[in-house]
Write an enzyme that holds these catalytic residues in place. Structure first.
Site, mmCIF file in Angstrom:
data_model
loop_
_atom_site.group_PDB
_atom_site.id
_atom_site.type_symbol
_atom_site.label_atom_id
_atom_site.label_comp_id
_atom_site.label_asym_id
_atom_site.label_seq_id
_atom_site.Cartn_x
_atom_site.Cartn_y
_atom_site.Cartn_z
ATOM 1 N N GLU A 205 -14.342 -31.874 -47.617
ATOM 2 C CA GLU A 205 -15.556 -31.948 -48.117
ATOM 3 C C GLU A 205 -15.574 -32.524 -49.693
ATOM 4 O OE1 GLU A 205 -18.156 -28.576 -46.389
ATOM 5 O OE2 GLU A 205 -16.612 -27.405 -47.188
ATOM 6 N N HIS B 292 -16.144 -25.641 -55.255
ATOM 7 C CA HIS B 292 -17.024 -25.243 -54.006
ATOM 8 C C HIS B 292 -16.027 -24.157 -53.487
ATOM 9 C CE1 HIS B 292 -18.320 -25.180 -49.947
ATOM 10 N NE2 HIS B 292 -17.178 -25.509 -49.390
ATOM 11 N N HIS C 287 -16.176 -20.048 -50.837
ATOM 12 C CA HIS C 287 -16.613 -19.115 -50.027
ATOM 13 C C HIS C 287 -16.498 -17.827 -50.490
ATOM 14 C CE1 HIS C 287 -14.923 -22.399 -46.980
ATOM 15 N NE2 HIS C 287 -15.710 -22.883 -47.653
ATOM 16 N N HIS D 9 -22.309 -20.486 -45.026
ATOM 17 C CA HIS D 9 -20.987 -21.463 -45.635
ATOM 18 C C HIS D 9 -20.232 -20.760 -46.869
ATOM 19 C CE1 HIS D 9 -18.960 -25.713 -45.831
ATOM 20 N NE2 HIS D 9 -18.378 -24.716 -46.584
#
Lengths: 274, 274, 274, 274
Positions: free
Chosen positions: A113, A132, A134, A202
């Site tokens: 990603e 990024h 989660h 996500h």
């Protein structure tokens, strides 16, 4: 300086023991070969620190990543090869262009990603670091209609608006991952001028004008999510208004507060502040 | 005594390793220079302990602070320079007058919100220690209408009433920080004779007649917030009545209970009880 | 054996470091003087282990206590002087008669609430260990009408019914503490034949036919409270029926399961299973 | 290789200290006798790692177990004797046939619920690892009607459907344990082609085509349960659709993601990835 940095860290660890993540040793062999005056080295050390901090604060687990715009060339960025942030070492760092193409691959597998990072650096010249993640407490806000807005001043840095991007809208059924540069650009367009963005089902994207700002914002995005969830169990929460968000952001990113936070999170992760 | 205190602590750490916060070393150089019979030294050691304990118990993170009225001069108080409580060392301690003016600055940056402390010491002669924090479980109660009241006897020490102060009422849109002495006085007026106060969208203030009482109250303010939030998910909680609050407070602050708690929290933070 | 027990423990700690509670050193001097074949020594070592385990599992904090019926004389029981369970050492153990009167005080301050233990040992000859705690996840069930009943088989050991005792009913406004033997007897009467009891606005009492059973039950009382609270947020939970509670209790306390759990919790607390 | 594996681990532990579970020493004596080229040894080392990881991530406590189909004979499987996963050593491993009969008992007590594993290996030839656990955040979904479905892509691996098996339906009032092979077969029939299954008032079963897949799925079953519970407090959560579940599962189990996760969880548990 590098060597001193990590020698000191190693002494600390040996003397005091350390718990949690962020305690796994840097490859001392590799570091011993690093010239202390490599251009950009401080930023790369900060990138290593950011990896350890985000792991130590449970913002990332096995997955998630953080990058920095290359201080030597603003048309490039630097991030680890595909590896859990807790374990990233200096030798794992790779350079990419703003289409996400690796520039010095040497057989290493990049994160799938990386396009999230590439597209944001291309669209937002003032942004120099992207996270990024989660983070578990953030995830509920990616799958419901409740807007994640700042409720406390320390979290004002997440910004007054946090858009939600759903890969399904444009790309239909996928594995939910931002694998292509067009997907990254779509996400960056939804991000617009905001600091954070949620990805449906996500996770989150957090940006900063430097690494400490991006890291602190990622940490407080999770804190604010937890506080907002709990506040809603008590009643309708009073939110910060836009003027308060702007003023509190300036204070949190001032010389009074930001270095204090960076020192704190570095030390918790067992790293000399850099 | 100081040297013994910290030599013992260092041995403990080396022998057993330590986890979490509170494990970072005091500056042994500075401590070695400290005369063991400096007036007020015990209170300053307790202030260091309070910093470590509050960090170790997650009452403060990078932000928040604790102070003590100067045992050498009741018209002064002592708190760290602007630094995360987990990291505060003896050399960080600064003296302030009751308008929040630093008396011995030596180039050090004070906390922006020292006015909270200054104004409370001025208004409440019986108060000798003040904690300001953003404990996450307390924050939901700063932005909703549900009153934070004691539900269990161990938390009675937070007091029967906890007022909420909203900086916006008098000062409009701000960065939410108590930066001016008038703002501190406004807050102290809302606090009145109570022990704790919530600040809308910001955090809490906790007072005590000494450091251990202030620290224990800050810890139990968070415990009570968590218990009350959960109890409300089950139904309408039965609260302690005012007589129970008064009697249970006396018991928690008696010689039977308070030293037991102080010993416990010191040891958890890796510090010899002082 | 004692010395070996703690020598082994010390080696473990030095080799591996330990986190959390339960890591503070036993007084080796005192232990070195202990005769290995003192009658009852195994039970007293288990009582020390129980103190450390309950602290390590967050069943007790600064407050709470655990006792054992004296293996040398069933009309007595043994518990620590007034001290946080994480810190209890062999020399802290005191003997009491079943009215809660200390038999060997030597200047030591007993726990204020030893009457809970005294009255239960007097009323329930089959009970040989009692835990009193304020486990945070249990507290919400002490102040609302929702019955704390077992939802999962591992927690069946808490028993099918858990009565709630409110000191206010008989004694009006108090500091909520069970300070007098009559109060203890009132509590024991409400407990009846059950294993656990909740005290309104205060905490829990857990009993067992031996120390490992009482400790395991105290741990699972907290687990079950947390699971039940969350299950109720999803809908009306299906509870174990009485036959399932009885059968699952027998299994959890069988030789298949109980020693497995005791070994586990001892090791987590850094103690050789005893 | 074995010896190197654990020598390295021991050095890490000695140098850095370790917190939490998974820090208890493997029996070095036993390992020193192990031939490095024993057939299946890598799988058995992975099984030890799986035990430590599941304990370290709070997927199991004193109870729960993990097994692997015997790499030397697919009509057998291997799991520990009755012991808490945190403490399992190589010498604890036992072999069973697909009726759950021990093949090399040597006086060791097997887990009472090995029939869960036996019946699944018999019914599902492609499954090579099975985890049974009572992860606390999963338990609420075993006693209510809310289906546990994947809400985030990282948890897609738990599968689109998770059936619930209630032992009471076929076997009436029991101790809730799967003690007989017929009970295991009934459970395996309810499991069908799915990856996970919930047991009413008891726990979960997780399967995988290998150990890392089973372990990662067990970890994310708990993450997803927590996220779904919280999301439902905000509103009606948007779930992954079936195509997303399939695609995201493929990605999570690809060479890009699975080794990254396995390395991470091994290192957190203090074990060299194997």
């Amino acid at each position: 300086m590098t060597q001193m940095l990590f020698r000191h860290r190693r002494q600390l660890l040996q003397a005091f023991g350390m718990a949690g993540l962020g305690t796994l040793p840097f490859s001392s062999g590799l570091l011993a070969q690093t010239e202390p005056d490599v251009p950009g080295l401080v930023e790369f050390q900060r990138l290593l620190a950011a990896n350890r901090i985000l792991a130590n604060e449970n913002i990332v687990d096995a997955f998630g990543h953080v990058s920095v715009r290359d201080p030597r060339n603003p048309a490039q960025f630097v991030m680890s090869r595909s590896r859990s942030p807790a374990l990233v070492e200096l030798e794992d760092l790779m350079e990419f262009d703003l289409d996400g193409v690796p520039l010095d691959q040497r057989g290493r597998t990049p994160y799938g990603e990386r396009m999230i990072h590439a597209a944001i650096y291309a669209a937002r010249p003032e942004i120099n670091s992207v996270v990024h993640n989660h983070a578990y407490a953030v995830l509920p806000f990616t799958v419901t209609d409740v807007a994640l807005k700042p409720v406390v001043h320390a979290a004002a840095i997440i910004g007054a608006e946090i858009p939600v991007w759903d890969i399904r809208n444009e790309y239909g059924d996928t594995d939910m991952l931002v694998r292509r540069i067009e997907q990254g650009r779509s996400l960056a367009e939804t991000l617009g001028d905001n600091t954070c963005l949620l990805m449906r089902g996500h996770g989150a994207v957090v940006t900063g004008t430097d690494i400490p700002r991006a890291v602190l914002t990622a940490i407080y995005l999770q804190v604010n999510a937890q506080v907002l969830l709990q506040a809603r169990q008590l009643g309708e929460p009073a939110l910060l208004n836009e003027a308060e968000v702007a003023a509190a952001t300036a204070s949190q990113f001032s010389d009074l507060a930001l270095p204090r936070a960076w020192e704190y999170y570095c030390q918790r992760a067992g790293i000399d502040p850099v």
